[in-house]
Design a protein around this motif. Structure first.
Motif, PDB file in Angstrom:
ATOM      1  N   THR A  14       0.845  -1.186   0.000  1.00 40.38           N
ATOM      2  CA  THR A  14       0.000   0.000   0.000  1.00 40.38           C
ATOM      3  C   THR A  14       0.884   1.241   0.000  1.00 40.38           C
ATOM      4  OG1 THR A  14      -0.063   0.007   2.400  1.00 40.38           O
ATOM      5  CG2 THR A  14      -1.852  -1.171   1.264  1.00 40.38           C
ATOM      6  N   PRO A  15       0.315   2.417  -0.270  1.00 42.22           N
ATOM      7  CA  PRO A  15       1.129   3.635  -0.273  1.00 42.22           C
ATOM      8  C   PRO A  15       1.905   3.853   1.026  1.00 42.22           C
ATOM      9  CG  PRO A  15      -0.984   4.072  -1.293  1.00 42.22           C
ATOM     10  CD  PRO A  15      -1.065   2.680  -0.715  1.00 42.22           C
ATOM     11  N   ALA A  16       1.300   3.544   2.165  1.00 44.93           N
ATOM     12  CA  ALA A  16       1.998   3.740   3.440  1.00 44.93           C
ATOM     13  C   ALA A  16       3.232   2.853   3.532  1.00 44.93           C
ATOM     14  CB  ALA A  16       1.057   3.454   4.599  1.00 44.93           C
ATOM     15  N   GLU A  17       3.075   1.591   3.192  1.00 50.12           N
ATOM     16  CA  GLU A  17       4.226   0.680   3.240  1.00 50.12           C
ATOM     17  C   GLU A  17       5.266   1.079   2.193  1.00 50.12           C
ATOM     18  OE1 GLU A  17       4.789  -4.028   3.533  1.00 50.12           O
ATOM     19  OE2 GLU A  17       4.285  -3.326   1.526  1.00 50.12           O
TER      20      GLU A  17
ATOM     21  N   ASP B 158      10.336  13.885   7.186  1.00 46.05           N
ATOM     22  CA  ASP B 158       9.187  13.904   6.284  1.00 46.05           C
ATOM     23  C   ASP B 158       9.173  12.678   5.381  1.00 46.05           C
ATOM     24  OD1 ASP B 158       8.380  16.315   7.308  1.00 46.05           O
ATOM     25  OD2 ASP B 158       9.132  17.510   5.636  1.00 46.05           O
ATOM     26  N   VAL B 159       7.968  12.171   5.164  1.00 44.82           N
ATOM     27  CA  VAL B 159       7.738  11.059   4.243  1.00 44.82           C
ATOM     28  C   VAL B 159       6.656  11.507   3.268  1.00 44.82           C
ATOM     29  CG1 VAL B 159       6.889   8.687   4.030  1.00 44.82           C
ATOM     30  CG2 VAL B 159       8.338   9.317   5.965  1.00 44.82           C
ATOM     31  N   LYS B 160       6.947  11.420   1.986  1.00 41.56           N
ATOM     32  CA  LYS B 160       5.952  11.753   0.967  1.00 41.56           C
ATOM     33  C   LYS B 160       5.212  10.481   0.581  1.00 41.56           C
ATOM     34  CE  LYS B 160       8.605  15.596  -0.793  1.00 41.56           C
ATOM     35  NZ  LYS B 160       9.329  16.176  -1.931  1.00 41.56           N
ATOM     36  N   VAL B 161       3.892  10.523   0.701  1.00 42.23           N
ATOM     37  CA  VAL B 161       3.052   9.371   0.367  1.00 42.23           C
ATOM     38  C   VAL B 161       2.190   9.761  -0.813  1.00 42.23           C
ATOM     39  CG1 VAL B 161       1.278   7.798   1.206  1.00 42.23           C
ATOM     40  CG2 VAL B 161       3.014   8.656   2.791  1.00 42.23           C
ATOM     41  N   ILE B 162       2.207   8.927  -1.833  1.00 43.28           N
ATOM     42  CA  ILE B 162       1.341   9.143  -2.994  1.00 43.28           C
ATOM     43  C   ILE B 162       0.059   8.347  -2.774  1.00 43.28           C
ATOM     44  CG2 ILE B 162       1.108   8.959  -5.506  1.00 43.28           C
ATOM     45  CD1 ILE B 162       3.325  10.906  -4.517  1.00 43.28           C
ATOM     46  N   ARG B 163      -1.045   9.063  -2.738  1.00 48.34           N
ATOM     47  CA  ARG B 163      -2.336   8.424  -2.456  1.00 48.34           C
ATOM     48  C   ARG B 163      -2.743   7.500  -3.601  1.00 48.34           C
ATOM     49  NH1 ARG B 163      -3.393  14.218  -0.981  1.00 48.34           N
ATOM     50  NH2 ARG B 163      -3.642  14.274   1.288  1.00 48.34           N
ATOM     51  N   ASP B 164      -3.472   6.451  -3.234  1.00 48.58           N
ATOM     52  CA  ASP B 164      -3.951   5.478  -4.207  1.00 48.58           C
ATOM     53  C   ASP B 164      -5.258   4.886  -3.697  1.00 48.58           C
ATOM     54  OD1 ASP B 164      -4.060   3.865  -6.443  1.00 48.58           O
ATOM     55  OD2 ASP B 164      -2.149   2.855  -6.051  1.00 48.58           O
ATOM     56  N   ILE B 165      -5.935   4.154  -4.543  1.00 50.07           N
ATOM     57  CA  ILE B 165      -7.152   3.465  -4.145  1.00 50.07           C
ATOM     58  C   ILE B 165      -6.761   2.219  -3.376  1.00 50.07           C
ATOM     59  CG2 ILE B 165      -9.184   2.227  -4.972  1.00 50.07           C
ATOM     60  CD1 ILE B 165      -9.173   4.196  -7.366  1.00 50.07           C
ATOM     61  N   ILE B 166      -7.363   2.023  -2.213  1.00 53.86           N
ATOM     62  CA  ILE B 166      -7.066   0.880  -1.363  1.00 53.86           C
ATOM     63  C   ILE B 166      -8.278  -0.039  -1.397  1.00 53.86           C
ATOM     64  CG2 ILE B 166      -6.416   0.124   0.949  1.00 53.86           C
ATOM     65  CD1 ILE B 166      -4.422   2.080  -0.448  1.00 53.86           C
ATOM     66  N   LEU B 167      -8.034  -1.273  -1.754  1.00 52.79           N
ATOM     67  CA  LEU B 167      -9.133  -2.239  -1.826  1.00 52.79           C
ATOM     68  C   LEU B 167      -9.304  -2.999  -0.552  1.00 52.79           C
ATOM     69  CD1 LEU B 167      -8.365  -3.556  -5.381  1.00 52.79           C
ATOM     70  CD2 LEU B 167      -9.974  -1.781  -4.730  1.00 52.79           C
TER      71      LEU B 167
END
Length: 108
Positions: A44-47, A99-108
């Motif tokens: 996922t984006p967080a991981e 800082d951590v940049k996270v790119i958002r995505d659809i999570i199923l």
């Protein structure tokens, strides 16, 4: 108590109503002191951004998370697929927040 951490993890996980309501795919602790990741979900984006269990999300796009509820954190972290959110993380063993940049995505 060798397994005392399990009750905290269970409390964290059961406090989340649905995976679809999560920000970039990390379970968040319900503590009101600051948002804390319990367990970033695999792939996922967080991981992918490198978040780890027990990271403290100190800021979201520069806004300090102190006294935020889980709902506050989710509303600020969620967003349109492909957009970026910057999380300032406090991690055990690190001297300074980073800082951590996270790119958002659809999570199923």
């Amino acid at each position: 108590m060798p397994f005392s951490h399990l009750s905290k993890l269970e409390e964290c996980v059961t406090s989340i109503p649905s995976r679809r309501t999560l920000p970039p795919s990390a379970f968040l602790s319900p503590a009101r002191t600051s948002a804390k990741t319990c367990c970033p979900l695999p792939e996922t984006p967080a991981e992918k951004a490198g978040l780890k269990a027990k990271d403290i999300i100190y800021k979201v796009d520069g806004a300090v998370t102190q006294d935020w509820t889980v709902e506050d954190a989710v509303s600020k972290i969620r967003g349109r697929k492909g957009t970026e959110v910057v999380l300032t993380i406090v991690r055990e063993g690190k001297a300074e927040p980073f800082d951590v940049k996270v790119i958002r995505d659809i999570i199923l």
